[in-house]
Design a protein around this motif. Structure first.
Motif, PDB file in Angstrom:
ATOM      1  N   ALA B  73       0.833  -1.205   0.000  1.00 37.32           N
ATOM      2  CA  ALA B  73       0.000   0.000   0.000  1.00 37.32           C
ATOM      3  C   ALA B  73       0.866   1.252   0.000  1.00 37.32           C
ATOM      4  CB  ALA B  73      -0.930  -0.013   1.207  1.00 37.32           C
ATOM      5  N   ALA B  74       1.911   1.258   0.851  1.00 36.27           N
ATOM      6  CA  ALA B  74       2.767   2.443   0.933  1.00 36.27           C
ATOM      7  C   ALA B  74       3.522   2.644  -0.372  1.00 36.27           C
ATOM      8  CB  ALA B  74       3.746   2.293   2.095  1.00 36.27           C
ATOM      9  N   GLY B 153      15.111   8.596   1.779  1.00 36.83           N
ATOM     10  CA  GLY B 153      16.126   7.550   1.696  1.00 36.83           C
ATOM     11  C   GLY B 153      16.318   6.861   3.039  1.00 36.83           C
ATOM     12  N   THR B 154      16.462   7.684   4.101  1.00 38.82           N
ATOM     13  CA  THR B 154      16.635   7.121   5.438  1.00 38.82           C
ATOM     14  C   THR B 154      15.433   6.276   5.830  1.00 38.82           C
ATOM     15  OG1 THR B 154      17.636   9.251   5.876  1.00 38.82           O
ATOM     16  CG2 THR B 154      17.440   7.740   7.727  1.00 38.82           C
ATOM     17  N   LEU B 155      14.241   6.812   5.531  1.00 39.33           N
ATOM     18  CA  LEU B 155      13.025   6.084   5.906  1.00 39.33           C
ATOM     19  C   LEU B 155      12.974   4.721   5.218  1.00 39.33           C
ATOM     20  CD1 LEU B 155      10.193   8.742   5.962  1.00 39.33           C
ATOM     21  CD2 LEU B 155      11.202   7.517   7.854  1.00 39.33           C
ATOM     22  N   SER B 156      13.300   4.686   3.924  1.00 36.15           N
ATOM     23  CA  SER B 156      13.210   3.379   3.251  1.00 36.15           C
ATOM     24  C   SER B 156      14.329   2.462   3.716  1.00 36.15           C
ATOM     25  CB  SER B 156      13.191   3.532   1.737  1.00 36.15           C
ATOM     26  OG  SER B 156      14.002   4.569   1.327  1.00 36.15           O
ATOM     27  N   LEU B 157      15.461   3.046   4.123  1.00 38.30           N
ATOM     28  CA  LEU B 157      16.537   2.219   4.679  1.00 38.30           C
ATOM     29  C   LEU B 157      16.078   1.550   5.984  1.00 38.30           C
ATOM     30  CD1 LEU B 157      19.483   1.781   3.720  1.00 38.30           C
ATOM     31  CD2 LEU B 157      20.170   3.243   5.615  1.00 38.30           C
ATOM     32  N   ILE B 158      15.473   2.353   6.891  1.00 37.23           N
ATOM     33  CA  ILE B 158      14.962   1.803   8.155  1.00 37.23           C
ATOM     34  C   ILE B 158      13.924   0.724   7.869  1.00 37.23           C
ATOM     35  CG2 ILE B 158      13.590   2.345  10.196  1.00 37.23           C
ATOM     36  CD1 ILE B 158      14.819   5.100  10.189  1.00 37.23           C
ATOM     37  N   GLU B 159      13.026   1.034   6.925  1.00 30.99           N
ATOM     38  CA  GLU B 159      11.934   0.116   6.611  1.00 30.99           C
ATOM     39  C   GLU B 159      12.474  -1.216   6.070  1.00 30.99           C
ATOM     40  OE1 GLU B 159       9.191   2.049   3.967  1.00 30.99           O
ATOM     41  OE2 GLU B 159       8.729   0.075   3.164  1.00 30.99           O
ATOM     42  N   GLY B 160      13.418  -1.113   5.132  1.00 31.49           N
ATOM     43  CA  GLY B 160      13.973  -2.334   4.563  1.00 31.49           C
ATOM     44  C   GLY B 160      14.745  -3.142   5.586  1.00 31.49           C
ATOM     45  N   ALA B 205      11.115  -4.724  15.239  1.00 28.09           N
ATOM     46  CA  ALA B 205      11.181  -4.654  13.774  1.00 28.09           C
ATOM     47  C   ALA B 205       9.847  -4.195  13.202  1.00 28.09           C
ATOM     48  CB  ALA B 205      11.565  -6.021  13.198  1.00 28.09           C
ATOM     49  N   VAL B 206       8.738  -4.772  13.736  1.00 29.99           N
ATOM     50  CA  VAL B 206       7.408  -4.376  13.252  1.00 29.99           C
ATOM     51  C   VAL B 206       7.174  -2.889  13.496  1.00 29.99           C
ATOM     52  CG1 VAL B 206       4.951  -4.663  13.659  1.00 29.99           C
ATOM     53  CG2 VAL B 206       6.377  -6.655  13.484  1.00 29.99           C
ATOM     54  N   GLY B 207       7.546  -2.430  14.702  1.00 31.20           N
ATOM     55  CA  GLY B 207       7.304  -1.029  15.047  1.00 31.20           C
ATOM     56  C   GLY B 207       8.066  -0.092  14.144  1.00 31.20           C
ATOM     57  N   LEU B 208       9.367  -0.391  13.905  1.00 35.74           N
ATOM     58  CA  LEU B 208      10.161   0.480  13.039  1.00 35.74           C
ATOM     59  C   LEU B 208       9.599   0.487  11.625  1.00 35.74           C
ATOM     60  CD1 LEU B 208      13.808  -0.217  14.188  1.00 35.74           C
ATOM     61  CD2 LEU B 208      12.422   1.791  14.575  1.00 35.74           C
ATOM     62  N   LYS B 209       9.180  -0.697  11.161  1.00 39.90           N
ATOM     63  CA  LYS B 209       8.675  -0.792   9.788  1.00 39.90           C
ATOM     64  C   LYS B 209       7.379  -0.015   9.643  1.00 39.90           C
ATOM     65  CE  LYS B 209       7.812  -4.249   6.266  1.00 39.90           C
ATOM     66  NZ  LYS B 209       8.447  -3.464   5.220  1.00 39.90           N
ATOM     67  N   VAL B 210       6.448  -0.238  10.585  1.00 38.95           N
ATOM     68  CA  VAL B 210       5.160   0.470  10.509  1.00 38.95           C
ATOM     69  C   VAL B 210       5.389   1.976  10.622  1.00 38.95           C
ATOM     70  CG1 VAL B 210       2.998   0.850  11.726  1.00 38.95           C
ATOM     71  CG2 VAL B 210       3.777  -1.448  11.334  1.00 38.95           C
ATOM     72  N   GLY B 211       6.271   2.382  11.551  1.00 36.13           N
ATOM     73  CA  GLY B 211       6.520   3.806  11.739  1.00 36.13           C
ATOM     74  C   GLY B 211       7.101   4.440  10.494  1.00 36.13           C
ATOM     75  N   SER B 216       6.434   7.894   5.810  1.00 35.23           N
ATOM     76  CA  SER B 216       6.689   8.256   4.412  1.00 35.23           C
ATOM     77  C   SER B 216       5.374   8.426   3.658  1.00 35.23           C
ATOM     78  CB  SER B 216       7.572   7.214   3.741  1.00 35.23           C
ATOM     79  OG  SER B 216       6.869   6.034   3.523  1.00 35.23           O
ATOM     80  N   LEU B 217       4.365   7.592   4.008  1.00 35.51           N
ATOM     81  CA  LEU B 217       3.044   7.735   3.378  1.00 35.51           C
ATOM     82  C   LEU B 217       2.444   9.106   3.667  1.00 35.51           C
ATOM     83  CD1 LEU B 217       0.756   4.621   3.811  1.00 35.51           C
ATOM     84  CD2 LEU B 217       0.544   6.380   2.110  1.00 35.51           C
TER      85      LEU B 217
END
Lengths: 159, 228
Positions: B73-74, B153-160, B205-211, B216-217
């Motif tokens: 979705a994001a 960039g940072t956000l997608s790095l954290i997410e990945g 991991a879930v929290g960082l990914k969701v955050g 970014s959304l």
């Protein structure tokens, strides 16, 4: 027959009422953003229904507070499912809203009928064809003029 | 006419569902899985919050699938709103109270977000709820200062990184001869912060990914130009 107004009837009718309100909004509303909001309401009702499915009269929240003999707890599985459903719902809503933003930037309207009309016209203009008109629509004022070959071709028929 | 049929449809559907639901046993769930999980969850996972052990232990693959739906979705929202838009000129900056209130709330929101994530296996809360609070912490300055940018960039790095570590923890469990995502490591002391094995790590991991995903959304949505 009217059943007694019990707690269970109130809870169930709240959850299913939310679902019905959401569906009514989806069917009745022509504004696309209101339809997204109606979907959110219906989703809240569905989540409430799921949580109610795991409810027990004589139970506490599923969190262990004492060692040894545990009190009865409500079913944790529906709660876990609702937890994930809420987050998925947020993602879907954000996606829907971003599509609506793009549509509004393009057509400056969110009304469903106007949107469809404008999209139809644009698709026809891009493809270089005539607007998709119904085969049954009258050709013009009565008495109907004789159909020329080019008019038949424009309406998708063979001359 | 159209309105009437719509109302009839919604009302009839609601009545039908209600008449089905009223015949269910309320307050005495017939599902057996809940009781079975309750009797075993403490010994098997060591988490006092049984919902957490269901989300991450017994239904961990579900959670992984749910994270991928959120990612899809994001990603597609980013794709749709993709072109670089800046709202710097179109929106007026927030006033004194809004700007400084946002700055003051940021550390508090970060603290409570991480608190909720880290205590997800002990008390109500967890990665999803804490992640949303983290996203709010990063989104608040954007609302106060419309020109500000989140570093995507940072956000997608954290997410990945968070998503990869979720899968990696599951794979390590597989490598040790257990089931995918089965809790490992110390589980002994019940109710302390470092218990329940890998569940707190998974929830982090879930929290960082969701955050990161929600932040970014939201910033994509906020930065889209409103050229009305």
């Amino acid at each position: 027959m009217i059943p007694d107004l019990t707690l269970e009837l109130i809870l169930y009718s709240t959850a299913l009422g939310l679902v019905s309100i959401g569906l009514a909004g989806l069917v009745l509303s022509r504004h696309s953003f209101r339809r997204v909001l109606a979907l959110v309401i219906a989703e809240a009702g569905a989540n409430l229904m799921l949580v109610l499915a795991g409810y027990r009269w004589d139970a506490v929240a599923p969190i262990v507070t004492t060692l040894g003999k545990q009190p009865q707890m409500v079913d944790p599985v529906p709660q876990a499912m609702v937890l994930t459903a809420i987050v998925i719902g947020v993602g879907i809503q954000a996606l829907a809203v971003s599509i609506l933003i793009r549509i509004h930037q393009r057509y400056h309207t969110l009304d469903r009928n106007e949107m469809a009309e404008l999209m139809d016209a644009e698709i026809a203009a891009t493809a270089g064809t005539a607007r998709d008109v119904s085969q049954e629509s009258p050709l013009g004022e009565r008495p109907i003029p004789p159909i020329t070959g080019s008019a038949v071709q424009a309406r998708g028929g063979r001359s | 006419m159209r309105n009437l049929t719509g109302l009839l449809f919604a009302g009839g559907l609601g009545f039908m569902l209600l008449s089905i639901a009223i015949n269910l046993d309320f307050g005495t769930p017939t599902m057996l899985i809940g009781g079975a999980i309750q009797s075993k969850a403490l010994q098997e996972t060591g988490a006092t919050n049984i919902v957490t052990s269901v989300v991450l232990g017994y239904r961990g693959i579900d959670t992984l699938g749910e994270l991928s739906i959120l990612f899809a979705a994001a990603a597609s929202a980013g794709l749709i709103l993709g072109r670089r838009h800046t709202t710097a000129g179109t929106q007026t900056a927030g006033g004194f109270v809004l700007r400084h209130g946002g700055s003051m709330l940021f550390p508090l929101l970060m603290t409570i977000g991480f608190y909720i994530i880290f205590h997800g296996h002990l008390s109500p809360g967890g990665g999803f709820q804490g992640g949303v609070i983290l996203a709010a912490a990063f989104f608040l300055p954007l609302l106060a200062r419309p020109g500000a940018q989140l570093h995507h960039g940072t956000l997608s790095l954290i997410e990945g990184f968070a998503g990869a570590s979720f899968v990696l923890i599951g794979l390590i469990a597989l490598q040790q001869g257990k089931a995918f995502l089965q809790p490992m490591l110390i589980q002994d002391t019940l109710g302390v912060l470092l218990s329940a094995g890998t569940l707190p790590l998974l929830y982090l991991a879930v929290g960082l990914k969701v955050g990161a995903e929600l932040a970014s959304l939201l910033s994509h949505l906020a930065q889209t130009e409103s050229d009305v």
